[in-house]
Design an enzyme around this catalytic site. Structure first.
Site, PDB file in Angstrom:
ATOM      1  N   GLU A  21       0.643  -1.244  -0.036  1.00 42.53           N
ATOM      2  CA  GLU A  21       0.079   0.090  -0.145  1.00 42.53           C
ATOM      3  C   GLU A  21       0.918   1.251   0.002  1.00 42.53           C
ATOM      4  O   GLU A  21       0.315   2.190  -0.483  1.00 42.53           O
ATOM      5  CB  GLU A  21      -1.077  -0.059   1.307  1.00 42.53           C
ATOM      6  CG  GLU A  21      -0.308   0.223   2.522  1.00 42.53           C
ATOM      7  CD  GLU A  21       0.095  -1.151   2.959  1.00 42.53           C
ATOM      8  OE1 GLU A  21       1.080  -1.540   2.536  1.00 42.53           O
ATOM      9  OE2 GLU A  21      -0.555  -1.881   4.047  1.00 42.53           O
ATOM     10  N   ASP A  40      -0.259  -4.342   4.852  1.00 43.66           N
ATOM     11  CA  ASP A  40       0.068  -4.484   6.096  1.00 43.66           C
ATOM     12  C   ASP A  40      -0.618  -5.507   6.932  1.00 43.66           C
ATOM     13  O   ASP A  40      -1.823  -5.822   6.491  1.00 43.66           O
ATOM     14  CB  ASP A  40      -0.276  -2.935   6.966  1.00 43.66           C
ATOM     15  CG  ASP A  40       0.732  -1.886   6.723  1.00 43.66           C
ATOM     16  OD1 ASP A  40       2.006  -2.350   6.290  1.00 43.66           O
ATOM     17  OD2 ASP A  40       0.580  -0.681   6.932  1.00 43.66           O
ATOM     18  N   ASP A  50      -2.826  -6.179   9.325  1.00 44.96           N
ATOM     19  CA  ASP A  50      -3.948  -5.930  10.216  1.00 44.96           C
ATOM     20  C   ASP A  50      -5.164  -5.677   9.312  1.00 44.96           C
ATOM     21  O   ASP A  50      -5.100  -5.926   8.075  1.00 44.96           O
ATOM     22  CB  ASP A  50      -3.497  -4.612  10.952  1.00 44.96           C
ATOM     23  CG  ASP A  50      -3.370  -3.598   9.965  1.00 44.96           C
ATOM     24  OD1 ASP A  50      -3.644  -3.648   8.871  1.00 44.96           O
ATOM     25  OD2 ASP A  50      -2.846  -2.476  10.284  1.00 44.96           O
ATOM     26  N   GLU A  90      -6.983  -3.202   8.133  1.00 41.20           N
ATOM     27  CA  GLU A  90      -7.162  -2.407   7.258  1.00 41.20           C
ATOM     28  C   GLU A  90      -6.138  -2.976   5.935  1.00 41.20           C
ATOM     29  O   GLU A  90      -6.719  -2.723   4.889  1.00 41.20           O
ATOM     30  CB  GLU A  90      -6.386  -0.834   7.646  1.00 41.20           C
ATOM     31  CG  GLU A  90      -7.261  -0.448   8.680  1.00 41.20           C
ATOM     32  CD  GLU A  90      -8.751  -0.161   8.469  1.00 41.20           C
ATOM     33  OE1 GLU A  90      -9.041   0.358   7.427  1.00 41.20           O
ATOM     34  OE2 GLU A  90      -9.628  -0.517   9.041  1.00 41.20           O
ATOM     35  N   TYR A  98       6.705  -3.964  12.578  1.00 41.50           N
ATOM     36  CA  TYR A  98       5.470  -3.198  12.461  1.00 41.50           C
ATOM     37  C   TYR A  98       4.891  -2.708  13.727  1.00 41.50           C
ATOM     38  O   TYR A  98       4.998  -2.926  14.709  1.00 41.50           O
ATOM     39  CB  TYR A  98       4.466  -4.283  12.160  1.00 41.50           C
ATOM     40  CG  TYR A  98       3.104  -3.863  11.586  1.00 41.50           C
ATOM     41  CD1 TYR A  98       3.078  -2.739  10.442  1.00 41.50           C
ATOM     42  CD2 TYR A  98       1.741  -3.876  12.254  1.00 41.50           C
ATOM     43  CE1 TYR A  98       1.800  -2.341  10.168  1.00 41.50           C
ATOM     44  CE2 TYR A  98       0.756  -3.676  11.731  1.00 41.50           C
ATOM     45  CZ  TYR A  98       0.663  -2.687  10.996  1.00 41.50           C
ATOM     46  OH  TYR A  98      -0.496  -2.219  10.162  1.00 41.50           O
ATOM     47  N   ARG A 103       2.043  -0.982  14.705  1.00 43.30           N
ATOM     48  CA  ARG A 103       0.747  -0.978  15.438  1.00 43.30           C
ATOM     49  C   ARG A 103       0.636  -2.449  16.064  1.00 43.30           C
ATOM     50  O   ARG A 103       0.257  -3.375  15.307  1.00 43.30           O
ATOM     51  CB  ARG A 103      -0.195  -0.708  14.320  1.00 43.30           C
ATOM     52  CG  ARG A 103      -0.373   0.952  13.923  1.00 43.30           C
ATOM     53  CD  ARG A 103      -1.422   1.161  13.032  1.00 43.30           C
ATOM     54  NE  ARG A 103      -1.203   0.509  11.563  1.00 43.30           N
ATOM     55  CZ  ARG A 103      -0.676   1.205  10.570  1.00 43.30           C
ATOM     56  NH1 ARG A 103       0.246   2.150  10.814  1.00 43.30           N
ATOM     57  NH2 ARG A 103      -0.404   0.530   9.298  1.00 43.30           N
ATOM     58  N   HIS A 112       2.109 -11.059  16.121  1.00 40.69           N
ATOM     59  CA  HIS A 112       2.675  -9.631  16.379  1.00 40.69           C
ATOM     60  C   HIS A 112       3.702  -9.603  17.260  1.00 40.69           C
ATOM     61  O   HIS A 112       3.550 -10.386  18.378  1.00 40.69           O
ATOM     62  CB  HIS A 112       1.547  -8.597  16.409  1.00 40.69           C
ATOM     63  CG  HIS A 112       0.652  -8.371  15.554  1.00 40.69           C
ATOM     64  ND1 HIS A 112       0.630  -7.074  14.703  1.00 40.69           N
ATOM     65  CD2 HIS A 112      -0.297  -9.090  14.584  1.00 40.69           C
ATOM     66  CE1 HIS A 112      -0.107  -6.986  13.862  1.00 40.69           C
ATOM     67  NE2 HIS A 112      -0.761  -8.142  13.682  1.00 40.69           N
TER      68      HIS A 112
END
Length: 536
Positions: free
Chosen positions: A7, A79, A81, A83, A278, A280, A323
């Site tokens: 993205e 990513d 997650d 989104e 990452y 988040r 994660h």
């Protein structure tokens, strides 16, 4: 040729350095589709969302489509997650119409050659539960924002006001804290303090009025003191946990004076450029392989006495095991000087500190007895010194050291002065951006990907202003909260907001249908309020 889609353009540039000539890496520039900006975009009967091309993204996708016609394989590396999964889903949905080649999902949590190679080797399918969780989150937020905000604006006769699933409980925290401050009444109290050479001691009783202390002050004039007891003990202060998102945002706010939005932006850039994992994440866990590498570096550069261990932490139920914490990918490669380097060094320091040994403090407590009649309490002096820095070699920490001179039991001392020290209770402090994030996390409200957006929205809507680093609510915010408490109390209920997050997590885990989840949650929020556009 293998087409590798991400993205971010920065991310694409970094990944291109690690993949060979057989790969073509292209970026979408974020989401390619979203709900329409000028209308609800959700059918209230079926809850079917209408996702449209975002401005400029159809043209960009046409370029991706041309590249896909020359490819043997498409890898979706957005990513890891909700989104990112939704972006991959829309790419997959569009590409499968024009090409008959494998379109696979790859997950990686740092942009390094080994991580990319591992992700490509373990390529898989899109996780539709993640996609559905994103749909649920997006549709629920759209219903709340587009259907309830007009009711608020109509009631307060003010345009531009909004309500939100996480935004509104965050506003409640800020306003309730301000009301605590406004209603707070300072209360004075007093201690008797004996000043000796090199230290001071306090009588072990608190006086509510100065007159209550006068009889003691009279008896303490020209009195000698005897050291009745000296206690000494060592205290081990364990190292901190490595950073997760809320803790990084809070610490960067406190130590670097970075806003949560700035920290989020810089951390994302550091990730995309390959410097950190990452950013988040709720997790504190660290890769055992990387922890070993860091522990070896600590031993080589600082000695075995600073080598700690990789600890396991009790994670919250919703934390995804894949994660990691936020850590550097390497201790050798650093970003150029500037804000990014400051944040990177903060992350490096915390990572190494988390793997180091406890700091050791020497605590001293001295009890002193006034050699006079009628004083039933002892005076106490406390000391604290750092005897081994341990993890604080890598991260500064103020232990508020207080050194005492060498005192021995039976020693007689004459105070230089006896004073009555006035103190007063202090009102609670307003939230900083960092402390608000930590409070939201502790209540189970919001997720790492949402904290920066929440605070940004509160500022943009004119609900809060930043004053000397603290979030101060405006008059409008009081009116908004009072309206919501009266008309949509569930929306600003901390426990209910946390429940909404838990339900979205159940969708992500495949344990709940996403439309049922949205319908149930929204109906509970609007229960008892006769406003138009309720769900059937």
């Amino acid at each position: 040729m293998i087409l590798f889609l991400v993205e971010s353009f920065t991310k694409a540039k970094t990944i291109s350095k690690y993949l060979g000539k057989d790969y073509l890496v292209k970026a979408t520039g974020g989401h390619i589709k979203d709900l329409p900006e000028d209308r609800l975009g959700v059918d209230l009967e079926t809850l079917n969302p209408t996702f449209l091309w975002r401005k400029g993204k159809k043209k960009l996708f046409d370029e991706i489509k041309k590249s896909s016609l020359k490819a043997q394989l498409v890898l979706l590396g957005t990513d890891p997650d909700r989104e990112g999964e939704a972006i991959s889903y829309f790419l997959w949905e569009e590409l499968k119409r024009v090409v008959n080649i494998p379109i696979r999902r790859v997950y990686f949590y740092e942009i390094t050659k080994p991580a990319l190679q591992k992700a490509i080797k373990e390529q898989t399918n899109i996780n539709m539960n993640l996609v559905k969780a994103q749909f649920a989150r997006r549709v629920l937020d759209r219903l709340i924002g587009y259907l309830l905000s007009p009711e608020l604006q109509k009631s307060l006769k003010t345009r531009g006001l909004s309500v939100g699933r996480v935004q509104s409980p965050a506003l409640r925290l800020i306003v309730e804290r301000e009301r605590e401050i406004q209603s707070f009444k300072k209360k004075k109290f007093y201690y008797i303090r004996a000043l000796f050479e090199g230290f001071s001691a306090y009588l072990g009783v608190r006086f509510e009025k100065p007159d209550n202390a006068k009889p003691y002050l009279e008896k303490l004039k020209d009195v000698f003191f005897e050291v009745k007891e000296v206690q000494e003990w060592e205290e081990m202060v364990p190292p901190p946990k490595p950073f997760n998102t809320p803790e990084l945002q809070k610490t960067a706010n406190e130590r670097l004076d970075f806003s949560v939005e700035k920290t989020t932006r810089l951390a994302q850039l550091l990730y995309e450029e390959g410097y950190i994992t990452y950013p988040r994440t709720d997790a504190h866990r660290m890769s055992p392989e990387k922890a070993t590498e860091f522990l070896q570096w600590i031993e080589k550069n600082y000695g075995v006495e600073y080598v700690g261990r990789l600890r396991k932490f009790r994670e919250k139920a919703h934390v995804q095991s894949a994660h990691e914490c936020i850590r550097p990918t390497s201790l050798v490669k650093k970003p150029p000087p500037g804000d990014s380097l400051e944040l990177f060094e903060l992350i490096v320091g915390r990572t190494l500190a988390s793997l180091s040994t406890p700091a050791v403090l020497k605590n001293t407590k001295v009890m002193l007895t006034p050699l006079t009649q009628g004083i039933p309490f002892e005076f106490i002096a406390k000391g604290r010194t750092l005897v081994f820095d341990g993890w604080t070699r890598f991260e500064d920490y103020d232990f508020m050291e207080e050194k005492l001179p060498k005192l021995e039991k039976g020693q007689i001392l004459k105070p230089q002065k006896i004073i009555l020290e006035e103190r007063q209770t202090e009102p609670p402090k307003r939230y900083t951006e960092g402390s608000l994030v930590k409070k939201l996390e502790s209540l189970g409200i919001g997720r790492p990907s949402t904290y920066a957006t929440i605070i940004k929205t509160l500022k943009e809507r004119g609900y809060v202003v930043v004053e000397k680093g603290y979030l101060k609510p405006t008059e409008t915010s009081f009116l908004v909260l009072d309206y919501l408490m009266e008309n949509f109390p569930k929306l600003v209920d901390y426990q209910y907001t946390a429940k909404m997050e838990e339900v979205l997590d159940l969708v992500e885990e495949g344990k709940k249908d996403w439309k049922s989840a949205v319908r149930e949650l929204f109906k509970e929020i609007t229960d008892g309020n006769p406003y138009p556009n309720k769900l059937p």
